[in-house]
Design a protein around this motif. Structure first.
Motif, short mmCIF file in Angstrom:
data_model
loop_
_atom_site.label_atom_id
_atom_site.label_comp_id
_atom_site.label_asym_id
_atom_site.label_seq_id
_atom_site.Cartn_x
_atom_site.Cartn_y
_atom_site.Cartn_z
N GLU A 57 0.81 -1.32 -0.15
CA GLU A 57 -0.03 -0.15 -0.01
C GLU A 57 1.02 1.22 -0.02
OE1 GLU A 57 -3.19 2.16 3.00
OE2 GLU A 57 -3.09 -0.41 2.76
N PRO A 58 0.70 2.20 -0.94
CA PRO A 58 1.34 3.48 -0.96
C PRO A 58 1.31 4.40 0.31
CG PRO A 58 -0.22 3.70 -2.35
CD PRO A 58 -0.40 2.39 -1.92
N PRO A 59 2.19 5.04 0.86
CA PRO A 59 2.12 5.90 1.87
C PRO A 59 0.90 6.89 1.57
CG PRO A 59 3.90 6.53 0.76
CD PRO A 59 3.59 5.28 0.17
N SER A 60 0.27 7.18 2.79
CA SER A 60 -0.76 8.16 2.73
C SER A 60 -0.33 9.37 2.68
CB SER A 60 -1.53 8.15 4.07
OG SER A 60 -2.73 9.05 3.81
N GLU A 61 -0.76 10.28 1.56
CA GLU A 61 -0.39 11.71 1.51
C GLU A 61 -1.66 12.79 1.51
OE1 GLU A 61 1.84 11.85 -2.03
OE2 GLU A 61 3.34 10.31 -1.62
N THR A 62 -2.64 12.19 2.14
CA THR A 62 -3.79 13.03 2.27
C THR A 62 -3.76 14.17 3.01
OG1 THR A 62 -4.95 11.48 3.44
CG2 THR A 62 -5.38 11.37 1.52
N THR A 63 -3.04 13.82 4.30
CA THR A 63 -2.67 15.18 5.31
C THR A 63 -1.46 15.47 5.60
OG1 THR A 63 -2.97 13.57 7.01
CG2 THR A 63 -5.10 14.62 6.69
N PRO A 64 -0.87 16.35 4.64
CA PRO A 64 0.67 16.59 5.03
C PRO A 64 0.91 17.31 6.14
CG PRO A 64 -0.36 18.33 3.27
CD PRO A 64 -1.40 17.06 3.77
N PRO A 65 2.10 17.10 6.79
CA PRO A 65 2.31 17.99 8.01
C PRO A 65 2.30 19.20 7.77
CG PRO A 65 4.26 16.93 7.20
CD PRO A 65 3.13 16.11 6.40
N VAL A 66 2.01 20.11 8.90
CA VAL A 66 1.67 21.52 8.82
C VAL A 66 3.14 22.24 9.63
CG1 VAL A 66 0.50 23.57 9.22
CG2 VAL A 66 -0.63 21.71 8.56
#
Length: 72
Positions: A57-66
């Motif tokens: 499963e590819p890494p989640s990129e929906t919520t990038p760090p702020v």
């Protein structure tokens, strides 16, 4: 039924035998090429699968760090 069978040309057997041998040789070559192509496709698919690893499963990129966010 009383008539004699038609005459067969003298070289007919030799021609038929030669064509049969040629057809068998072509079928053998086609079969070997087919198996070789199948093996090449299986090997290429295995190398692709080991390189790309489509089951991971590819890494989640929906919520990038702020940056600068400290939280509550």
């Amino acid at each position: 039924m009383e008539a004699s069978p038609p005459r067969v040309p003298p070289g007919l057997y030799a021609d038929a035998l030669r064509r049969g041998v040629r057809a068998r040789r072509r079928r053998t070559v086609a079969r070997r090429l087919g198996w070789g192509l199948l093996c090449a496709v299986v090997a290429a698919s295995a190398v692709w699968a080991l390189t790309v690893r489509p089951w991971v499963e590819p890494p989640s990129e929906t919520t990038p760090p702020v940056p600068g966010w400290t939280g509550w």
